[in-house]
Structure formats: structure tokens, C-alpha cells
Design an enzyme around this catalytic site. Structure first.
Site, PDB file in Angstrom:
ATOM      1  N   TYR A   1       0.862  -1.180   0.000  1.00 28.92           N
ATOM      2  CA  TYR A   1       0.000   0.000   0.000  1.00 28.92           C
ATOM      3  C   TYR A   1       0.894   1.224   0.000  1.00 28.92           C
ATOM      4  CZ  TYR A   1      -3.567   3.326   1.593  1.00 28.92           C
ATOM      5  OH  TYR A   1      -4.433   4.392   1.702  1.00 28.92           O
TER       6      TYR A   1
ATOM      7  N   ASP B   1       9.329   2.729  -0.317  1.00 31.72           N
ATOM      8  CA  ASP B   1       8.298   3.432   0.429  1.00 31.72           C
ATOM      9  C   ASP B   1       8.547   3.135   1.906  1.00 31.72           C
ATOM     10  OD1 ASP B   1       6.115   4.348   1.753  1.00 31.72           O
ATOM     11  OD2 ASP B   1       4.632   3.552   0.353  1.00 31.72           O
TER      12      ASP B   1
ATOM     13  N   LYS C   1       4.706   9.596   8.528  1.00 29.18           N
ATOM     14  CA  LYS C   1       4.514   9.111   9.897  1.00 29.18           C
ATOM     15  C   LYS C   1       5.539   9.672  10.896  1.00 29.18           C
ATOM     16  CE  LYS C   1       1.999   5.025   8.315  1.00 29.18           C
ATOM     17  NZ  LYS C   1       0.581   5.146   8.613  1.00 29.18           N
TER      18      LYS C   1
HETATM   19  N1  HOZ Z   1      -3.879   3.246   5.877  1.00 30.16           N
HETATM   20  C1  HOZ Z   1      -3.570   3.508   7.228  1.00 30.16           C
HETATM   21  C2  HOZ Z   1      -2.905   2.343   7.886  1.00 30.16           C
HETATM   22  N2  HOZ Z   1      -2.002   1.593   7.116  1.00 30.16           N
HETATM   23  C3  HOZ Z   1      -4.811   3.870   7.978  1.00 30.16           C
HETATM   24  C4  HOZ Z   1      -4.695   5.160   8.638  1.00 30.16           C
HETATM   25  C5  HOZ Z   1      -5.894   5.573   9.458  1.00 30.16           C
HETATM   26  O1  HOZ Z   1      -6.978   5.083   9.275  1.00 30.16           O
HETATM   27  O2  HOZ Z   1      -5.734   6.447  10.284  1.00 30.16           O
END
Ligand code: HOZ
Length: 430
Positions: free
Chosen positions: A144, A239, A267
């Protein structure tokens, strides 16, 4: 456990916010529980609006490696906010954070700050396409890279959790430029490279996959990607939105000793505030406007609050023994949980590296997306719900990571293991 106020707020949220959430996995749809509304957080703990306390292993999905509301990060943010929230103009902290990132990640000569990991990956592939004068990218099933159109093809994280890994709304033309390989399967990459000669601009990979659950690169996998990229003149993009400053100070690239051409970050470098970044060699990065022709911009990019939080976080991570301490906490909890599962006779696959990990509810190994998606999602849902009811807050999806922070005390970990042991026994009895 009382959850009335969270439930009421969720109903109210659903009338004005799609699904009641601003990011889909937060709806807890995959685990059948009521999503908690959080009233506050400190250290390893979060509290919901009904007054329930939880030991938190989500850490805002990775950024909070120091724990919630770390006093020095809070002080840095307050000092910044007192000087104004945003200027839309240059400020010194931008240079300080850029210098710090370049110092800690030697493959990065220059870095451009953006506002999220999604922006970082979208911008990085635009840059790669401009640099190589090619259109196609390779990504791995289950990885992802945010919600940019080019990446929502067999995407992990919330997209997999909700069963929509390839989203409607992405045009066929865009999808056609994204080629899908299989994690830990070098032949799948070689096949694509052979089938699309001179067309591939970049291969993007999570050096440790953290969005199909945690899946580790097999020995030699990342090095082989580097070699193939060199042989075929395309860029290798790591990434490191999750792994950057999580696995080690220099991220997965120093941990595994493989050098990417471009790195995307997010992050941790925002210390819990919205941020993203991408960086690489001067030659590539100076293709960006205003030096070069590749356009990318942002009103809030380089925001002084986010960058002050990020800079303080990185400075604290540079202190002695931080990563050994994190590793010790992580081994203690992951080994303890593995033992609990074993004693209860619940088959799981434990995948972990440094302070991130996960348990897949299945037998065998998990080395790629196909393996991960064979997990018993219903059992995971019951497990999650029971842990939550007993005050342990885990990511509400089989396909997300559990994160340790420096704020998790021995007492937190022991309490978690005690709860976990009871939950495992309860799960087995059902
Ligand atoms: N895609 C995020 C975790 N891999 C989710 C972030 C969120 O919902 O705050």
C-alpha cells in the site's frame, strides 16, 4: 465495557462524514466492534469518550514511536505554534529537518516535504517518470502506497480490509500503467521487465510490507530488486512511510543495506502531525520545480508545527540505546503472545521485525499477499474484539501492523500478556 457515548457519536458522525470516519479502517467494519471515539492519549495509553482506558498498540498507525504526547515533542509544538501556525513561506525548521533526514539516510541528498505519505508516493512516481522518460511502474500485490490512483491496484491496508483492493474510479488508462508483481517473488518482477522492455520508470516497494499485515523481505529479495532496476535502468523507490526511522535510524535501507534511488517518508518524521516527504540524489531531486520542470507544490508543505514535532522526534530517536530498547520490548511482547497462542492451541503465523509485527490467523508461512489473505478473518475479528473489551487497543484489521513505542512499560507489556493469555483461552473455548 460501556460504549454508549462512542456509539452515539458514531451514529452522529455517519450523518455528516461518509461511514462516520475520515479513513476507512477506523470504522472497525472488519472486526464487528463499535469504533471508539478517543478523548485523549498519553504515553502508551488512550482513553475513549466513555472513560475506558486502553494500552495502545496502533500509535496512530506508526508515527508515535515515542508514545503519545511525549513532553519534549509537545513543548516543541507549543513553541512553534506560539510563533504562528503556517506561513506559506520558508522557515528554518524546514532546513533543519531536511539536514537531519539527509544525515540519517545517506542515500538522500535532497528532500522535499509534503503533507502525507500519499502525496510523497504520488510525487515520487511523477519524478521517476520524468527522470526516466517512461510511464509504467511496478508495485507488489498487497503493498500500500497511499490512495493515489496509480497505487489503488491490488492495494493492501484498508482497501484489502474492506475487500476493495482495486478501487472503482481509477481509470483503465491509469491502471494499465501499474504492473503488479508478487512480494518475495523475483521471477514475477523479471517477467514484467521482460514483457515491458524500456517502459518501466520505477519499481516501488515497502521494504518490509506493513499493509498486508507485516510481511518480511526474504534474504536477497531487496538486493535483487536493486540489481534488476540497475540492469534495466529504472528507479528503485523504497516506500519507507512506515519503516523509516522505525526499523533503525536510517530506515529499512540501512537495516537491509540496500540503496534505493528514491525514498518516500511520512509518519515518524511528523511526530504525530500530518507530514510526508520524498528524497533522493541531487541529480534526480533537482528535476523538481523551481530548479527543473517537474511540478509539485503545497500550501501547507513544510508546515512549521509538523516539522518541529518531526525534528524533535528524530533528535530523541538519535539518543543512545533507543532501538535496542524498542527491540527488547517488541521481542518480549511478540514472543509472549506467540507463546500464549501456542499454549491455547491457536495456529498463527508470527511475522515481526524490530518494533513492528503481526499475527496472521493461519497455518504455514506468510511471505506474500496470497498467503496473508488466506487468514481466518472472522477469528481475527473475535480476537480483536476481546482484546479491546479487555483494554488492549490493536489495529482493527488483520492487514495492519502492531507497533511498539518507547512509552510501553514492562507493566504495560505484562498486563497485555496477561489479557492476551485469557483472550486466547477464551477464543479456543468458543
Ligand atoms: N492506511 C492507514 C494504515 N495503514 C490507515 C490510517 C488511518 O486510518 O488512520
Amino acid at each position: 465495557m460501556k460504549t454508549d457515548t462512542s456509539r452515539l457519536l458514531f451514529e452522529r458522525a455517519k450523518t455528516r462524514i461518509p461511514g462516520g470516519v475520515n479513513s476507512p479502517v477506523r470504522a472497525f467494519k472488519a472486526v464487528g466492534a463499535a469504533p471508539r471515539f478517543i478523548a485523549g492519549a498519553n504515553g502508551s495509553r488512550i482513553w475513549d469518550v466513555d472513560g475506558n482506558e486502553y494500552i495502545d498498540y496502533v500509535g496512530s498507525w506508526g508515527p508515535l514511536i515515542l508514545g503519545h504526547a511525549h513532553p519534549e515533542v509537545v513543548t516543541a509544538v507549543i513553541a512553534a505554534v506560539e510563533k504562528g501556525t503556517s506561513y506559506g513561506a520558508n522557515c528554518e525548521v524546514e532546513i533543519q529537518l531536511a539536514e537531519k533526514i539527509c544525515q540519517l539516510m545517506p542515500e538522500i541528498d535532497m528532500v522535499r516535504m509534503v503533507n502525507s505519505g500519499t502525496e510523497a508516493t504520488m510525487s515520487a512516481i511523477r519524478l521517476a517518470r520524468a527522470y526516466t522518460k517512461r510511464d509504467k511502474i511496478i508495485k507488489f500485490a498487497g503493498c500500500y502506497h497511499g490512495h493515489g490512483d496509480s497505487f489503488l491496484i491490488q492495494a493492501g491496508s484498508g482497501a484489502t480490509t474492506l475487500g476493495i483492493p482495486s478501487s472503482p474510479g481509477v481509470t483503465e488508462a491509469i491502471a494499465g500503467d501499474t504492473l503488479i508483481a508478487h512480494y518475495n517473488d523475483i521471477d514475477s518482477v523479471k517477467n514484467l521487465v521482460e514483457n515491458f522492455p524500456q517502459q518501466i520508470a520505477a519499481l516501488i516497494v515497502e521494504p518490509v510490507a506493513g499493509n498486508m499485515g507485516v510481511v518480511l523481505p526474504e534474504p536477497g529479495f531487496l538486493g535483487s530488486l536493486r540489481q534488476i532496476a540497475d540492469d534495466h535502468n529504472f528507479l528503485l523507490i523504497f516506500d519507507e512511510v512506515i519503516t523509516g526511522f522505525r526499523l533503525a535510524l536510517g530506515g529499512a535501507q540501512t537495516y537491509y543495506h540496500v540503496k534505493p534511488d528514491l525514498t518516500t517518508l511520512g509518519k515518524i518524521i511528523g511526530g504525530g502531525l500530518p507530514v510526508g516527504a520524498y528524497g533522493g540524489s541531487t541529480e534526480i531531486m533537482e528535476m523538481l520545480a523551481p530548479v527543473g520542470p517537474v511540478y509539485q507544490a503545497g500550501t501547507l508543505s513544510g508546515n512549521p508545527l509538523a516539522l518541529s514535532a518531526g525534528l524533535k522526534t528524530l533528535e530523541l530517536l538519535e539518543q543512545k540505546d533507543v532501538y535496542p530498547k524498542l527491540r527488547e520490548k517488541a521481542s518480549y511482547i511478540f514472543n509472549g503472545m506467540a507463546e500464549n497462542f501456542k499454549r491455547a492451541g491457536i495456529p498463527v503465523v508470527a511475522n515481526a521485525v524490530e518494533s513492528m509485527g503481526c499475527f496472521f490467523f493461519k497455518q504455514g508461512l506468510v511471505t506474500n499477499y496470497d498467503d496473508a489473505t488466506k487468514s481466518d478473518i472472522k477469528l481475527f475479528g473475535r480476537y480483536h474484539q476481546l482484546m479491546l473489551e479487555h483494554g488492549v487497543y490493536l489495529a482493527p484489521s488483520q492487514f495492519e501492523a502492531t507497533f511498539l513505542s518507547l512509552a510501553h512499560s514492562k507493566e504495560d507489556l505484562d498486563r497485555t500478556l496477561e489479557v492476551h493469555g485469557r483472550v486466547c483461552r477464551g477464543l479456543k473455548q468458543k
